[in-house]
Design a protein around this motif. Structure first.
Motif, PDB file in Angstrom:
ATOM      1  N   ARG A 274       0.827  -1.204   0.000  1.00  0.00           N
ATOM      2  CA  ARG A 274       0.000   0.000   0.000  1.00  0.00           C
ATOM      3  C   ARG A 274       0.864   1.258   0.000  1.00  0.00           C
ATOM      4  O   ARG A 274       0.506   2.280  -0.604  1.00  0.00           O
ATOM      5  N   MET A 275       2.021   1.180   0.639  1.00  0.00           N
ATOM      6  CA  MET A 275       2.914   2.335   0.720  1.00  0.00           C
ATOM      7  C   MET A 275       3.580   2.641  -0.619  1.00  0.00           C
ATOM      8  O   MET A 275       4.154   3.712  -0.806  1.00  0.00           O
ATOM      9  N   THR A 276       3.516   1.695  -1.566  1.00  0.00           N
ATOM     10  CA  THR A 276       4.105   1.915  -2.895  1.00  0.00           C
ATOM     11  C   THR A 276       3.094   2.496  -3.880  1.00  0.00           C
ATOM     12  O   THR A 276       3.465   2.848  -4.992  1.00  0.00           O
ATOM     13  N   GLU A 277       1.832   2.598  -3.469  1.00  0.00           N
ATOM     14  CA  GLU A 277       0.794   3.094  -4.372  1.00  0.00           C
ATOM     15  C   GLU A 277       0.844   4.621  -4.480  1.00  0.00           C
ATOM     16  O   GLU A 277       1.201   5.315  -3.528  1.00  0.00           O
ATOM     17  N   HIS A 278       0.463   5.110  -5.639  1.00  0.00           N
ATOM     18  CA  HIS A 278       0.425   6.554  -5.873  1.00  0.00           C
ATOM     19  C   HIS A 278      -0.616   7.189  -4.942  1.00  0.00           C
ATOM     20  O   HIS A 278      -1.744   6.728  -4.846  1.00  0.00           O
ATOM     21  N   GLY A 279      -0.188   8.232  -4.251  1.00  0.00           N
ATOM     22  CA  GLY A 279      -1.101   8.901  -3.329  1.00  0.00           C
ATOM     23  C   GLY A 279      -0.982   8.428  -1.895  1.00  0.00           C
ATOM     24  O   GLY A 279      -1.682   8.937  -1.010  1.00  0.00           O
ATOM     25  N   SER A 280      -0.068   7.457  -1.628  1.00  0.00           N
ATOM     26  CA  SER A 280       0.080   6.949  -0.261  1.00  0.00           C
ATOM     27  C   SER A 280       0.792   7.953   0.640  1.00  0.00           C
ATOM     28  O   SER A 280       0.657   7.913   1.864  1.00  0.00           O
ATOM     29  N   GLY A 281       1.604   8.826   0.020  1.00  0.00           N
ATOM     30  CA  GLY A 281       2.348   9.799   0.800  1.00  0.00           C
ATOM     31  C   GLY A 281       3.711   9.312   1.234  1.00  0.00           C
ATOM     32  O   GLY A 281       4.481  10.066   1.849  1.00  0.00           O
TER      33      GLY A 281
ATOM     34  N   THR B  95       6.351   8.877   7.908  1.00  0.00           N
ATOM     35  CA  THR B  95       7.202   8.687   6.738  1.00  0.00           C
ATOM     36  C   THR B  95       6.724   9.543   5.559  1.00  0.00           C
ATOM     37  O   THR B  95       5.533   9.569   5.230  1.00  0.00           O
ATOM     38  N   PHE B  96       7.673  10.230   4.927  1.00  0.00           N
ATOM     39  CA  PHE B  96       7.341  11.069   3.766  1.00  0.00           C
ATOM     40  C   PHE B  96       8.254  10.778   2.577  1.00  0.00           C
ATOM     41  O   PHE B  96       8.032  11.273   1.477  1.00  0.00           O
ATOM     42  N   ALA B  97       9.310   9.957   2.831  1.00  0.00           N
ATOM     43  CA  ALA B  97      10.251   9.612   1.768  1.00  0.00           C
ATOM     44  C   ALA B  97      10.917   8.285   2.112  1.00  0.00           C
ATOM     45  O   ALA B  97      10.989   7.903   3.285  1.00  0.00           O
ATOM     46  N   PRO B  98      11.395   7.550   1.106  1.00  0.00           N
ATOM     47  CA  PRO B  98      12.024   6.250   1.373  1.00  0.00           C
ATOM     48  C   PRO B  98      13.158   6.308   2.387  1.00  0.00           C
ATOM     49  O   PRO B  98      13.247   5.466   3.274  1.00  0.00           O
ATOM     50  N   TRP B  99      14.061   7.313   2.259  1.00  0.00           N
ATOM     51  CA  TRP B  99      15.212   7.362   3.172  1.00  0.00           C
ATOM     52  C   TRP B  99      14.769   7.494   4.625  1.00  0.00           C
ATOM     53  O   TRP B  99      15.399   6.925   5.536  1.00  0.00           O
ATOM     54  N   PHE B 100      13.681   8.220   4.861  1.00  0.00           N
ATOM     55  CA  PHE B 100      13.177   8.391   6.227  1.00  0.00           C
ATOM     56  C   PHE B 100      12.633   7.063   6.742  1.00  0.00           C
ATOM     57  O   PHE B 100      12.846   6.707   7.918  1.00  0.00           O
TER      58      PHE B 100
ATOM     59  N   ASP C 167      -8.512  -1.363   4.288  1.00  0.00           N
ATOM     60  CA  ASP C 167      -9.850  -1.171   3.737  1.00  0.00           C
ATOM     61  C   ASP C 167     -10.074   0.327   3.508  1.00  0.00           C
ATOM     62  O   ASP C 167     -10.256   1.093   4.455  1.00  0.00           O
ATOM     63  N   GLN C 168     -10.076   0.744   2.244  1.00  0.00           N
ATOM     64  CA  GLN C 168     -10.192   2.173   1.935  1.00  0.00           C
ATOM     65  C   GLN C 168     -11.584   2.717   2.162  1.00  0.00           C
ATOM     66  O   GLN C 168     -11.785   3.939   2.146  1.00  0.00           O
ATOM     67  N   SER C 169     -12.551   1.833   2.403  1.00  0.00           N
ATOM     68  CA  SER C 169     -13.876   2.321   2.769  1.00  0.00           C
ATOM     69  C   SER C 169     -13.908   2.775   4.228  1.00  0.00           C
ATOM     70  O   SER C 169     -14.838   3.472   4.655  1.00  0.00           O
ATOM     71  N   ILE C 170     -12.881   2.384   4.984  1.00  0.00           N
ATOM     72  CA  ILE C 170     -12.767   2.787   6.393  1.00  0.00           C
ATOM     73  C   ILE C 170     -11.726   3.886   6.561  1.00  0.00           C
ATOM     74  O   ILE C 170     -11.979   4.906   7.205  1.00  0.00           O
TER      75      ILE C 170
ATOM     76  N   PRO D 107      -8.758   6.377   4.501  1.00  0.00           N
ATOM     77  CA  PRO D 107      -8.226   6.863   3.221  1.00  0.00           C
ATOM     78  C   PRO D 107      -6.848   6.262   2.942  1.00  0.00           C
ATOM     79  O   PRO D 107      -6.131   5.868   3.868  1.00  0.00           O
ATOM     80  N   LEU D 108      -6.459   6.223   1.679  1.00  0.00           N
ATOM     81  CA  LEU D 108      -5.206   5.622   1.249  1.00  0.00           C
ATOM     82  C   LEU D 108      -3.993   6.101   2.042  1.00  0.00           C
ATOM     83  O   LEU D 108      -3.202   5.277   2.511  1.00  0.00           O
ATOM     84  N   PRO D 109      -3.777   7.419   2.260  1.00  0.00           N
ATOM     85  CA  PRO D 109      -2.561   7.851   2.960  1.00  0.00           C
ATOM     86  C   PRO D 109      -2.657   7.788   4.488  1.00  0.00           C
ATOM     87  O   PRO D 109      -1.714   8.177   5.176  1.00  0.00           O
ATOM     88  N   VAL D 110      -3.782   7.318   5.020  1.00  0.00           N
ATOM     89  CA  VAL D 110      -3.995   7.334   6.472  1.00  0.00           C
ATOM     90  C   VAL D 110      -3.890   5.947   7.100  1.00  0.00           C
ATOM     91  O   VAL D 110      -3.277   5.772   8.162  1.00  0.00           O
ATOM     92  N   GLY D 111      -4.483   4.931   6.461  1.00  0.00           N
ATOM     93  CA  GLY D 111      -4.569   3.594   7.057  1.00  0.00           C
ATOM     94  C   GLY D 111      -3.232   3.026   7.472  1.00  0.00           C
ATOM     95  O   GLY D 111      -3.070   2.538   8.600  1.00  0.00           O
ATOM     96  N   TRP D 112      -2.244   3.077   6.597  1.00  0.00           N
ATOM     97  CA  TRP D 112      -0.941   2.484   6.926  1.00  0.00           C
ATOM     98  C   TRP D 112      -0.233   3.250   8.038  1.00  0.00           C
ATOM     99  O   TRP D 112       0.520   2.669   8.828  1.00  0.00           O
ATOM    100  N   ARG D 113      -0.488   4.559   8.132  1.00  0.00           N
ATOM    101  CA  ARG D 113       0.115   5.345   9.212  1.00  0.00           C
ATOM    102  C   ARG D 113      -0.491   4.952  10.568  1.00  0.00           C
ATOM    103  O   ARG D 113       0.214   4.855  11.580  1.00  0.00           O
TER     104      ARG D 113
END
Length: 476
Positions: free
Chosen positions: A50-57, A113-118, A177-180, A182-188
């Motif tokens: 999910r973190m590799t998807e566009h819009g994940s942040g 996280t905002f970038a791979p190195w971080f 689950d993106q119905s619960i 949003p894409l950039p929030v769930g993994w955080r």
């Protein structure tokens, strides 16, 4: 630096205690770190895509996921070695508070996280905290739990990793689950959950005392006596009975500091057979577990066409099977004995890979048939893997205990934990059942070597005082 000579019965006093609320505090305050590790590793494995998807942040690629895993393993190995040495030098309690604090702070940072190195940096520090936990926690538990119960408690504690793994797989279904969310929030939020649990454990852990065994060897016998006396009073109030007098004592020369060279010389010159045993057990379990577990999702999706969204269900069943092994077999390590049970778990899991390979290569039984044999194999393997930590914790002198755990964990993870996933992963990706089955075969051979090493070099440690299994370096 030498302090003085002391005769003490503290080890015998701790070993004669009946199970009480104090031991539950130790178990909950210290043992739950394995749940955190299982939760952490499994959630990361489940949400990494999910973190590799566009819009994940996160701005990560699929290749970055593998790099992050390598940073986590490297951090765990280095953290175990650094914090292991500090644990033997400065005490169990200071370090099991520090290492958990490192884990919590690094996990909170990961959620931002905002970038791979971080992400790489955060995963490295998180791994360092977890690696340090292994050394500090296992040494403290073994020094506080009565000898007659040490085996089963250690296995249950180490086996709870899989309880965290099962929970991580189940929670991943919710956080993804993106119905619960949003894409950039769930993994955080998944990482934030680990940090919250870590803070709760930190609060409980503050009430676990320093190891009295460590205190009296390091010239702080008054503190050791006070801690043991308060534990005895609590146990007597709880049971309503007076405790029996301790049956033995030990005479030691107190040392405020013990040089690293003396520790290394004792571990590898005085106990070379035990060192070989520790290496064989740790490399075997690390190779098997890291090789197969890291590629479990790929196995089911590539060879059984299981939808990636349903893979966590298989992982939950697999994790529960791993959890049941130590839970159900743990007491046998104290009654039947260490050598027969460790050898059986290692050799038994190696033997079970034969029907596992047949089912996999033939496709018989489909994914559920393959899963059933996988669960049976790892039911035994998980008990053996947990016993590896127990073994290196109790077969070396007290002054080297945390560092011994750290050393064998680092070597096992560094060798088996890196070679296993790379070898098995390349065989699985070939999309050839025969080649993938070869990976199972290699893992079985490595586990069998661990079982043979136990038969040859195993130590009869059940129901024995730690000081009888390996005399302290300071003993007179």
């Amino acid at each position: 630096m030498t302090s003085g000579v002391l005769t003490t019965s503290i080890p015998a006093r701790l070993d004669r205690l009946p199970w009480a609320h104090f031991h539950w505090r130790v178990l909950i305050g210290l043992g739950t770190v394995w749940i955190l590790d299982g939760l952490e590793v499994t959630i990361v494995g489940s949400i990494a895509s999910r973190m590799t998807e566009h819009g994940s942040g996160a701005g990560m690629s699929s290749g970055d996921v593998g790099v992050a895993a390598a940073f986590y393993v490297l951090g765990a190995c280095l953290g175990a070695l650094v914090f292991g040495q500090l644990t033997d030098r400065f005490g169990r309690k200071k370090l099991f508070l520090v290492t958990l604090g490192v884990y919590v702070l690094a996990t909170i940072a990961t959620a931002f996280t905002f970038a791979p190195w971080f992400f790489f940096l955060a995963r490295f520090v998180t791994g360092a905290g977890i690696g340090g936990e292994y050394a500090a926690i296992n040494s403290a538990i073994d020094e506080l739990i009565p000898a007659r119960l040490r085996g089963r408690v250690d296995l249950v504690v180490n086996g709870t990793y899989w309880g965290g793994s099962a929970a991580g797989s189940a929670l991943a279904l919710v956080f993804l689950d993106q119905s619960i969310f949003p894409l950039p929030v769930g993994w955080r939020l998944a990482f934030a959950l680990g940090a919250v649990l870590g803070v709760v454990i930190l609060v409980v852990r503050r009430h676990v005392p320093e190891s009295p065994r460590w205190l009296f060897i390091h010239g702080r016998e008054d503190e050791a006596e006070k801690i043991v006396g308060s534990i005895e009073q609590e146990v007597e109030r709880e049971s309503g009975k007076e405790l029996d007098e301790p049956e033995s004592s030990i005479r030691i020369r107190q040392r405020h500091a013990i040089p690293f060279r003396e520790i290394a010389r004792t571990a590898f010159k005085t106990y070379p057979r035990r060192a070989v045993l520790g290496l064989a057990l740790f490399v075997g379990q690390a190779f098997l577990y890291n090789g197969i577990t890291f590629n479990l999702g790929t196995l089911f999706s590539t060879y059984y066409n299981v939808n990636s969204g349903f893979v966590p269900v298989f992982v939950v069943v697999y994790a529960v099977g791993n959890l049941l092994g130590p839970l159900l077999l743990g007491r046998l390590f104290d009654t039947v004995g260490r050598r027969p049970m460790i050898a059986t778990s290692y050799l038994g899991s190696a033997v079970l890979t034969v029907p596992l390979i047949f089912v996999f290569t033939s496709g018989a039984g489909g994914p559920w048939g393959f899963l059933a044999l996988l669960v049976a194999t790892f039911f035994l393997a998980s008990a053996g893997a947990s016993a590896a930590y127990l073994t290196v914790s109790e077969i070396f002198p007290m002054e080297t205990r945390a560092l011994a755990i750290a050393f064998f964990y680092a070597i096992g993870t560094g060798v088996g934990g890196i070679i296993g996933p790379l070898l098995f992963g390349s065989l699985v990706e070939a999309n050839d059942r025969g080649l993938a089955a070869l990976g199972f075969g290699v893992a079985a051979v490595v586990m069998a070597i661990g079982g043979v090493a136990e038969l040859l070099f195993g130590v009869k440690a059940e129901n024995a005082s730690l000081e009888d299994i390996a005399q302290p370096l300071t003993a007179q």
